[in-house]
Design a protein around this motif. Structure first.
Motif, PDB file in Angstrom:
ATOM      1  N   LEU A  12       4.942   2.771  -0.400  1.00  0.00           N
ATOM      2  CA  LEU A  12       6.378   2.612  -0.644  1.00  0.00           C
ATOM      3  C   LEU A  12       7.026   3.976  -0.473  1.00  0.00           C
ATOM      4  O   LEU A  12       6.720   4.914  -1.222  1.00  0.00           O
ATOM      5  CB  LEU A  12       6.642   2.080  -2.052  1.00  0.00           C
ATOM      6  N   TRP A  69       0.956   5.420 -13.810  1.00  0.00           N
ATOM      7  CA  TRP A  69       0.322   4.495 -12.867  1.00  0.00           C
ATOM      8  C   TRP A  69      -0.959   5.008 -12.223  1.00  0.00           C
ATOM      9  O   TRP A  69      -1.662   4.236 -11.558  1.00  0.00           O
ATOM     10  CB  TRP A  69       1.315   4.144 -11.761  1.00  0.00           C
ATOM     11  N   ALA A  98      -2.523   2.548  -3.917  1.00  0.00           N
ATOM     12  CA  ALA A  98      -1.207   2.642  -3.287  1.00  0.00           C
ATOM     13  C   ALA A  98      -0.654   4.056  -3.385  1.00  0.00           C
ATOM     14  O   ALA A  98      -1.060   4.860  -4.225  1.00  0.00           O
ATOM     15  CB  ALA A  98      -0.238   1.655  -3.938  1.00  0.00           C
ATOM     16  N   ARG A  99       0.310   4.337  -2.515  1.00  0.00           N
ATOM     17  CA  ARG A  99       1.022   5.615  -2.518  1.00  0.00           C
ATOM     18  C   ARG A  99       2.523   5.338  -2.585  1.00  0.00           C
ATOM     19  O   ARG A  99       3.052   4.535  -1.817  1.00  0.00           O
ATOM     20  CB  ARG A  99       0.702   6.420  -1.243  1.00  0.00           C
ATOM     21  N   VAL A 100       3.206   6.039  -3.504  1.00  0.00           N
ATOM     22  CA  VAL A 100       4.656   5.953  -3.620  1.00  0.00           C
ATOM     23  C   VAL A 100       5.213   7.337  -3.317  1.00  0.00           C
ATOM     24  O   VAL A 100       4.750   8.336  -3.878  1.00  0.00           O
ATOM     25  CB  VAL A 100       5.091   5.488  -5.018  1.00  0.00           C
ATOM     26  N   ALA A 115      10.687   0.262  -7.338  1.00  0.00           N
ATOM     27  CA  ALA A 115       9.285   0.627  -7.533  1.00  0.00           C
ATOM     28  C   ALA A 115       8.674  -0.084  -8.731  1.00  0.00           C
ATOM     29  O   ALA A 115       7.541  -0.595  -8.659  1.00  0.00           O
ATOM     30  CB  ALA A 115       9.150   2.143  -7.688  1.00  0.00           C
ATOM     31  N   LEU A 139       1.889  -3.030  -5.864  1.00  0.00           N
ATOM     32  CA  LEU A 139       1.251  -1.718  -5.708  1.00  0.00           C
ATOM     33  C   LEU A 139      -0.126  -1.713  -6.362  1.00  0.00           C
ATOM     34  O   LEU A 139      -1.091  -1.169  -5.806  1.00  0.00           O
ATOM     35  CB  LEU A 139       2.139  -0.637  -6.321  1.00  0.00           C
ATOM     36  N   ARG A 140      -0.241  -2.315  -7.529  1.00  0.00           N
ATOM     37  CA  ARG A 140      -1.548  -2.406  -8.194  1.00  0.00           C
ATOM     38  C   ARG A 140      -2.541  -3.203  -7.353  1.00  0.00           C
ATOM     39  O   ARG A 140      -3.715  -2.865  -7.273  1.00  0.00           O
ATOM     40  CB  ARG A 140      -1.387  -3.052  -9.565  1.00  0.00           C
ATOM     41  N   ILE A 178      -2.492   4.243  -8.311  1.00  0.00           N
ATOM     42  CA  ILE A 178      -1.210   4.477  -7.650  1.00  0.00           C
ATOM     43  C   ILE A 178      -0.839   5.938  -7.847  1.00  0.00           C
ATOM     44  O   ILE A 178      -0.673   6.395  -8.970  1.00  0.00           O
ATOM     45  CB  ILE A 178      -0.114   3.577  -8.252  1.00  0.00           C
ATOM     46  N   HIS A 235       0.809  -1.220   0.000  1.00  0.00           N
ATOM     47  CA  HIS A 235       0.000   0.000   0.000  1.00  0.00           C
ATOM     48  C   HIS A 235       0.841   1.268   0.000  1.00  0.00           C
ATOM     49  O   HIS A 235       0.410   2.295  -0.532  1.00  0.00           O
ATOM     50  CB  HIS A 235      -0.934   0.001   1.216  1.00  0.00           C
TER      51      HIS A 235
END
Length: 304
Positions: free
Chosen positions: A100, A197, A146-148, A133, A140-141, A202, A98
């Motif tokens: 990164l 993304w 998700a948050r990067v 990443a 992440l998908r 994302i 969720h």
């Protein structure tokens, strides 16, 4: 509560429930990485500290468990300058991811190169996180939202990405411009990753955490840091943050529901400023054409 310069990571996540969320924090055993991980764990997330020094990682994990009572704090080896290490981390990850937070990095070090011949700061700060990443993209998908987070720096004002000689093969190496180039690359990564993304839910953003005295500055004498700060700020003394304050913008971007492809400082989106201003974001760091070009260049590098 209004967030700003003095806000801490714990204050950002006060009342936020991250139970069931899984997070990875690179460089989670030192500096603001510790407090980023602590705040996320304190809000209930399962947190993996991705670190080079496993002993320091285990010590930090035990400390975070002790202060948060969250037993879901794990440690995994990761050396961002070592492609095999990054691949091993990716292959060892199972299930959704969720959050990164690309927090690890090196600053203004003497010239060093990876076995591939890549300049060490660019390789660690950008290429390693890019590989991580993109390798974790399926996870992440799977998180469905998700948050990067790419931890950059105001030092991106030192240099754009110099595409004609990224690896310092033809120009004289200088530690600070090399660091600045790598931090610009972090922002450009956020711009292009979010474009690619966001349709999968994302969102990717970059940030300047503030000036914090940590082990990141181990290659730079304190007198030089102070001198550079005064020069950049027109002779005014630089305001330093605690590590708890330095982690605030990272955890905000790790948990907020909002847009992407942007650059933040002091828990707010930063204005576009002229290069060399050392506040806000330089226009070249948000240039979508440069972001796409860097993505293609980096993809070619990691496929070689």
């Amino acid at each position: 509560m209004t967030f700003g310069f003095d806000t801490t990571a714990a204050e950002v996540l006060d009342g936020v429930d991250l139970t069931g969320r899984r997070a990875v924090v690179t460089g989670g055993a030192s500096g603001i990485g510790v407090e980023t991980a602590r705040a996320l764990a304190g809000a209930g997330a399962e947190v993996t500290l991705a670190v080079r020094d496993l002993t320091a990682g285990e010590r930090t994990a035990a400390d975070i468990v002790g202060t948060t009572a969250n037993k879901g704090v794990r440690v995994a080896p990761l050396d961002l300058a070592d492609r095999a290490s990054v691949r091993a981390f990716v292959s060892g990850w199972d299930g959704p991811l969720h959050i990164l937070v690309g927090n690890a990095g090196v600053m203004a070090c003497p010239l060093g190169r990876t076995p591939e011949g890549w300049e060490l700061q660019f390789a660690t700060n950008h290429v390693g996180h890019f590989t991580l990443a993109t390798g974790l993209l399926p996870a992440l998908r799977a998180a469905n939202g998700a948050r990067v987070v790419a931890v950059s720096s105001s030092a991106h004002h030192y240099s754009p990405v110099v595409f004609d000689d990224i690896q310092y093969e033809r120009r004289e190496y200088a530690p600070w411009p090399a660091y600045g180039q790598s931090k610009t690359a972090n922002i450009l990564f956020a711009v292009e990753a979010d474009r690619r993304w966001s349709g999968d839910g994302i969102r990717v953003n970059a940030l300047h955490p503030g000036s914090i005295r940590t082990n990141l500055q181990r290659h730079v004498p304190r007198e030089e840091l102070d001198r550079m700060a005064k020069a950049a700020l027109g002779g005014r003394p630089r305001r330093f943050k605690t590590t708890e304050q330095g982690a605030a913008t990272s955890v905000l971007l790790a948990t907020v529901d909002g847009g992407g492809g942007r650059y933040f400082e002091d828990c707010a989106e930063a204005p576009v400023t002229e290069p060399g201003a050392f506040s806000g974001v330089a226009p070249y760091a948000l240039d979508p054409e440069a972001a796409e070009r860097l993505w293609d260049v980096t993809t070619s590098l990691v496929k070689e």
